[in-house]
Design a protein around this motif. Structure first.
Motif, PDB file in Angstrom:
ATOM      1  N   VAL A  63       4.926 -12.805-115.781  1.00  0.00           N
ATOM      2  CA  VAL A  63       5.406 -11.424-115.755  1.00  0.00           C
ATOM      3  C   VAL A  63       6.904 -11.431-115.476  1.00  0.00           C
ATOM      4  O   VAL A  63       7.450 -12.404-114.945  1.00  0.00           O
ATOM      5  N   HIS A  64       7.565 -10.362-115.845  1.00  0.00           N
ATOM      6  CA  HIS A  64       9.000 -10.248-115.626  1.00  0.00           C
ATOM      7  C   HIS A  64       9.306 -10.321-114.133  1.00  0.00           C
ATOM      8  O   HIS A  64       8.727  -9.593-113.327  1.00  0.00           O
ATOM      9  N   GLY A  65      10.197 -11.207-113.768  1.00  0.00           N
ATOM     10  CA  GLY A  65      10.689 -11.297-112.400  1.00  0.00           C
ATOM     11  C   GLY A  65      12.202 -11.332-112.468  1.00  0.00           C
ATOM     12  O   GLY A  65      12.828 -10.520-113.152  1.00  0.00           O
ATOM     13  N   SER A  66      12.795 -12.308-111.797  1.00  0.00           N
ATOM     14  CA  SER A  66      14.245 -12.463-111.917  1.00  0.00           C
ATOM     15  C   SER A  66      14.615 -12.920-113.324  1.00  0.00           C
ATOM     16  O   SER A  66      15.758 -12.769-113.762  1.00  0.00           O
ATOM     17  N   GLU A  67      13.640 -13.513-114.026  1.00  0.00           N
ATOM     18  CA  GLU A  67      13.835 -13.921-115.417  1.00  0.00           C
ATOM     19  C   GLU A  67      12.877 -13.143-116.320  1.00  0.00           C
ATOM     20  O   GLU A  67      11.698 -13.008-116.004  1.00  0.00           O
ATOM     21  N   GLY A 114      -4.461  -8.528-125.627  1.00  0.00           N
ATOM     22  CA  GLY A 114      -5.151  -7.263-125.440  1.00  0.00           C
ATOM     23  C   GLY A 114      -6.103  -7.234-124.267  1.00  0.00           C
ATOM     24  O   GLY A 114      -6.925  -6.315-124.155  1.00  0.00           O
ATOM     25  N   ASP A 115      -6.013  -8.196-123.353  1.00  0.00           N
ATOM     26  CA  ASP A 115      -6.897  -8.226-122.189  1.00  0.00           C
ATOM     27  C   ASP A 115      -6.348  -7.333-121.079  1.00  0.00           C
ATOM     28  O   ASP A 115      -5.177  -6.936-121.096  1.00  0.00           O
ATOM     29  N   LEU A 116      -7.213  -7.041-120.108  1.00  0.00           N
ATOM     30  CA  LEU A 116      -6.795  -6.219-118.975  1.00  0.00           C
ATOM     31  C   LEU A 116      -5.612  -6.862-118.245  1.00  0.00           C
ATOM     32  O   LEU A 116      -4.683  -6.171-117.811  1.00  0.00           O
ATOM     33  N   VAL A 117      -5.637  -8.196-118.131  1.00  0.00           N
ATOM     34  CA  VAL A 117      -4.544  -8.877-117.441  1.00  0.00           C
ATOM     35  C   VAL A 117      -3.227  -8.688-118.197  1.00  0.00           C
ATOM     36  O   VAL A 117      -2.146  -8.645-117.587  1.00  0.00           O
ATOM     37  N   ASP A 118      -3.291  -8.520-119.510  1.00  0.00           N
ATOM     38  CA  ASP A 118      -2.077  -8.256-120.287  1.00  0.00           C
ATOM     39  C   ASP A 118      -1.550  -6.853-120.010  1.00  0.00           C
ATOM     40  O   ASP A 118      -0.337  -6.637-119.938  1.00  0.00           O
ATOM     41  N   ASP A 119      -2.469  -5.893-119.862  1.00  0.00           N
ATOM     42  CA  ASP A 119      -2.060  -4.529-119.516  1.00  0.00           C
ATOM     43  C   ASP A 119      -1.380  -4.514-118.154  1.00  0.00           C
ATOM     44  O   ASP A 119      -0.376  -3.816-117.952  1.00  0.00           O
ATOM     45  N   MET A 120      -1.934  -5.278-117.216  1.00  0.00           N
ATOM     46  CA  MET A 120      -1.328  -5.352-115.883  1.00  0.00           C
ATOM     47  C   MET A 120       0.047  -5.999-115.954  1.00  0.00           C
ATOM     48  O   MET A 120       1.012  -5.524-115.329  1.00  0.00           O
ATOM     49  N   ALA A 121       0.147  -7.093-116.720  1.00  0.00           N
ATOM     50  CA  ALA A 121       1.430  -7.786-116.838  1.00  0.00           C
ATOM     51  C   ALA A 121       2.503  -6.864-117.405  1.00  0.00           C
ATOM     52  O   ALA A 121       3.668  -6.908-116.983  1.00  0.00           O
ATOM     53  N   ALA A 122       2.109  -6.005-118.360  1.00  0.00           N
ATOM     54  CA  ALA A 122       3.075  -5.098-118.986  1.00  0.00           C
ATOM     55  C   ALA A 122       3.576  -4.043-118.019  1.00  0.00           C
ATOM     56  O   ALA A 122       4.667  -3.485-118.200  1.00  0.00           O
ATOM     57  N   LEU A 123       2.773  -3.745-116.968  1.00  0.00           N
ATOM     58  CA  LEU A 123       3.156  -2.714-115.998  1.00  0.00           C
ATOM     59  C   LEU A 123       4.013  -3.256-114.864  1.00  0.00           C
ATOM     60  O   LEU A 123       4.567  -2.475-114.085  1.00  0.00           O
ATOM     61  N   ILE A 124       4.117  -4.587-114.763  1.00  0.00           N
ATOM     62  CA  ILE A 124       4.888  -5.199-113.680  1.00  0.00           C
ATOM     63  C   ILE A 124       6.301  -5.462-114.174  1.00  0.00           C
ATOM     64  O   ILE A 124       6.528  -6.262-115.074  1.00  0.00           O
ATOM     65  N   ASP A 125       7.253  -4.764-113.590  1.00  0.00           N
ATOM     66  CA  ASP A 125       8.656  -4.908-113.993  1.00  0.00           C
ATOM     67  C   ASP A 125       9.530  -4.624-112.786  1.00  0.00           C
ATOM     68  O   ASP A 125       9.527  -3.495-112.271  1.00  0.00           O
ATOM     69  N   PRO A 126      10.268  -5.611-112.296  1.00  0.00           N
ATOM     70  CA  PRO A 126      11.117  -5.393-111.115  1.00  0.00           C
ATOM     71  C   PRO A 126      12.187  -4.343-111.330  1.00  0.00           C
ATOM     72  O   PRO A 126      12.759  -3.823-110.373  1.00  0.00           O
ATOM     73  N   ARG A 127      12.461  -4.017-112.591  1.00  0.00           N
ATOM     74  CA  ARG A 127      13.459  -2.972-112.855  1.00  0.00           C
ATOM     75  C   ARG A 127      12.885  -1.585-112.621  1.00  0.00           C
ATOM     76  O   ARG A 127      13.605  -0.594-112.639  1.00  0.00           O
ATOM     77  N   ASN A 128      11.550  -1.517-112.417  1.00  0.00           N
ATOM     78  CA  ASN A 128      10.884  -0.245-112.170  1.00  0.00           C
ATOM     79  C   ASN A 128      10.257  -0.285-110.780  1.00  0.00           C
ATOM     80  O   ASN A 128       9.068  -0.582-110.633  1.00  0.00           O
TER      81      ASN A 128
END
Length: 273
Positions: free
Chosen positions: A111-115, A233-247
């Protein structure tokens, strides 16, 4: 000046070490997954360090490697893995999220972090991403073996062709295997026969695992490694898309999980309408 023989043995051993941790992370969960991922990142990154160290004095290697370095730098996924290794060693854990598989086990996503996660790695199991990275690194080492065959394997060096290419003397060969100068100075035998007997003291480079990994085939003992099939298209992909340190208003993991589930229910309701 005495000739120094070189070998790909240590870079190959580090590739096998990375494969070892790749196999372990495919079977790990919880905090153990993080430990195995960190170990994989460190071992995989060390391969090219060892390659440069082993071949630093080989004529033509620096120019050859600069071209490989440029190719690796242009690969966004490879650059991301380099940054992950530095992050895991110096700043903190790699950012990822995991989810259970229907048949048992777990699957994980970067998931998006510092990189920022490159598009090529989004929606893919982390083990599969690591395997692709290891394949690319193994390809660099295999390319080195093809380009510098006499420098890569002492058994290849201890041939008439190797002696001619590398420019060493019989005394250099004797010294390399711990024998005194003149040990092979037997009348009536040419350099081909002498080298044939001298190289019996050497261990050949086993190219089979190198070529196997460069082809993208990884093993755990006698079992070929397999990775969860994901199309993003898995649930874990939906979660990963919602995790963004810029938000910063994205919420904690529990909130993100509930948001991802709610979004899937909403989509399913619209599809059924």
């Amino acid at each position: 000046m005495a000739h120094t023989f070189t070998t790909l043995r240590h870079p190959l051993e580090k590739l096998l070490e990375a494969e070892h941790f790749l196999a372990r992370l495919t079977r790990a969960d919880g905090i153990i997954f993080q430990f195995e991922l960190n170990a994989f990142l460190s071992a995989c990154r060390s391969v090219t360090f060892l390659l440069q160290s082993a071949f630093s004095d080989v004529p033509g290697f620096s120019e050859w490697y600069e071209q490989r370095r440029a190719e690796m730098s242009a690969d966004k996924a490879m650059g991301f893995f380099l940054k992950l290794r530095n992050l895991s060693q110096k700043a903190g854990p790699v950012s990822y999220v995991g989810g259970a598989l229907l048949g048992g086990g777990w699957t994980y996503r970067f998931v998006h972090g510092s990189e920022r996660v490159p598009e090529a790695l989004q929606g893919r199991d982390i083990g599969s991403c690591c395997a692709e990275q290891l394949r690319k690194v193994a390809g660099v080492v295999a390319g080195c073996a093809d380009t510098f065959p006499f420098d890569s394997c002492p058994m290849a060096a201890f041939t008439v062709e190797g002696m001619s290419h590398l420019g060493y003397t019989m005394e250099d060969a004797e010294r390399a295997i711990g024998m005194p100068a003149g040990y092979s100075d037997v009348p009536g035998f040419g350099p081909d026969v002498k080298l044939h007997y001298l190289k019996r003291e050497l261990e050949p480079l086993d190219r089979a695992p190198l070529l196997r990994m460069a082809a993208g085939e990884f093993m755990c003992g006698d079992e070929r490694l397999a990775f969860p099939d994901s199309r993003g298209g898995d649930l874990v992909d939906d979660m990963a898309a919602l995790i963004d340190p810029r938000n910063p208003d994205g919420g904690g993991m529990r909130t993100i999980f509930l948001r991802a589930v709610a979004a899937r229910i909403e989509r399913q309701t619209l599809d059924d309408a």
